[in-house]
Design a protein around this motif. Structure first.
Motif, mmCIF file in Angstrom:
data_model
loop_
_atom_site.group_PDB
_atom_site.id
_atom_site.type_symbol
_atom_site.label_atom_id
_atom_site.label_comp_id
_atom_site.label_asym_id
_atom_site.label_seq_id
_atom_site.Cartn_x
_atom_site.Cartn_y
_atom_site.Cartn_z
ATOM 1 N N ARG A 1 25.391 -8.656 -10.913
ATOM 2 C CA ARG A 1 25.898 -10.014 -11.166
ATOM 3 C C ARG A 1 27.374 -9.862 -11.532
ATOM 4 O O ARG A 1 27.707 -9.398 -12.617
ATOM 5 N N ARG A 2 28.242 -10.227 -10.568
ATOM 6 C CA ARG A 2 29.689 -10.119 -10.794
ATOM 7 C C ARG A 2 30.314 -11.502 -10.636
ATOM 8 O O ARG A 2 29.864 -12.306 -9.808
ATOM 9 N N ALA A 3 31.343 -11.751 -11.424
ATOM 10 C CA ALA A 3 32.006 -13.055 -11.347
ATOM 11 C C ALA A 3 33.468 -12.893 -11.749
ATOM 12 O O ALA A 3 33.810 -12.011 -12.535
ATOM 13 N N VAL A 4 34.301 -13.756 -11.179
ATOM 14 C CA VAL A 4 35.707 -13.848 -11.594
ATOM 15 C C VAL A 4 35.868 -15.154 -12.368
ATOM 16 O O VAL A 4 35.475 -16.212 -11.869
ATOM 17 N N ALA A 5 36.434 -15.074 -13.564
ATOM 18 C CA ALA A 5 36.731 -16.282 -14.345
ATOM 19 C C ALA A 5 38.239 -16.494 -14.334
ATOM 20 O O ALA A 5 38.997 -15.605 -14.749
#
Ligand SMILES: O=C(O)CCC(=O)C(=O)O
Length: 256
Positions: A226-230
């Motif tokens: 689970r990867r995300a850019v904020a």
């Protein structure tokens, strides 16, 4: 390469905007195609490997996931909008800027950005917090976070949870556990009064949250990343008067 799901280059629809103002967050699918997300992941991991190789021992706890015993895996990276050209291009994408502008108004900059990694069966939780406590803006309405899922974010792999409507309440004091100054979080007595609702986001979708909205993420119990850019966007009038951590304002990037 498959083409991205078409997305508006203008404002959020009135329905989505109303939902954002009511709940303090809203999810918009289809900013990126899965291929575009894969390209970003490859670029981010290449940068992450260089970063990890040069990271001084004293800073490892800040960035490395403590839950993965067998190998060293990054927990987060700061300011990809300054280090990874494809993330910088993402931050300036017209469709995304149109949505952000409809939330906080014109004159947009990225104040700070982060990549959050949750490796399979290892990614730890992120405790509940309010971004406005971390960043300390003069205008509590001047900041919105666009959290872009690079994998499907699910309850099993550690999606975000939100406290519905908490953006209309105060910014509460936060506390950090001993030895973890970066892990500022809301106190248990405040959280005990507030149910938190999961908000799964499909790969390539964006979850927008208000700077006052309580949010947290669970651990990754699944076999999938689970990867995300904020991207933490601010409008022209917003200044950072009492940041809780040292943010480098020279890295702010004007994008709209
Ligand atoms: O992705 C996560 O686990 C935490 C995200 C977060 O706290 C944020 O985007 O402000």
């Amino acid at each position: 390469m498959s083409s991205p799901t078409p997305s508006s280059t203008r404002a959020l629809s009135p329905d989505l905007l109303a939902l954002y103002h009511e709940r303090g967050h809203v999810t918009v699918p289809g900013l990126l195609s899965r291929d575009e997300a894969q390209t970003l992941i490859a670029d981010i991991h290449a940068w992450g490997e260089r970063f990890l190789a040069e990271l001084p021992p004293g800073q490892r706890a800040w960035y490395v996931d403590g839950g993965v015993k067998a190998r060293e895996v990054l927990r987060k990276l700061d300011n990809p909008h300054r280090h990874v050209p494809s993330v910088q291009a993402l931050a300036a994408r017209p469709a995304l800027l149109g949505w952000v502008e409809s939330i906080i108004g014109p004159g947009l900059s990225v104040y700070f950005s982060q990549v959050f990694f949750k490796p399979p069966e290892g990614g730890g939780p992120k405790p509940a917090h309010q971004d406005n406590f971390y960043f300390g803006p003069n205008d509590l309405e001047g900041l919105v976070t666009a959290w872009i899922a690079l994998d499907d974010a699910t309850v099993e792999n550690g999606c975000l949870y939100f406290g519905e409507g908490t953006h209309r309440g105060p910014v509460y004091p936060h506390e950090a556990p001993a030895g973890e100054p970066y892990n500022l979080q809301l106190r248990p007595d405040v959280l005990a009064r507030q149910p938190m609702t999961p908000a799964p986001v499909p790969c390539g979708g964006v979850s927008f949250h208000h700077g006052g909205t309580f949010h947290q993420s669970g651990p990754n119990h699944s076999a999938h990343w689970r990867r995300a850019v904020a991207l933490h966007y601010v409008n022209d009038g917003t200044r950072f008067v009492h940041p809780a951590l040292p943010y480098d304002e020279t890295l702010m990037l004007r994008v709209g």
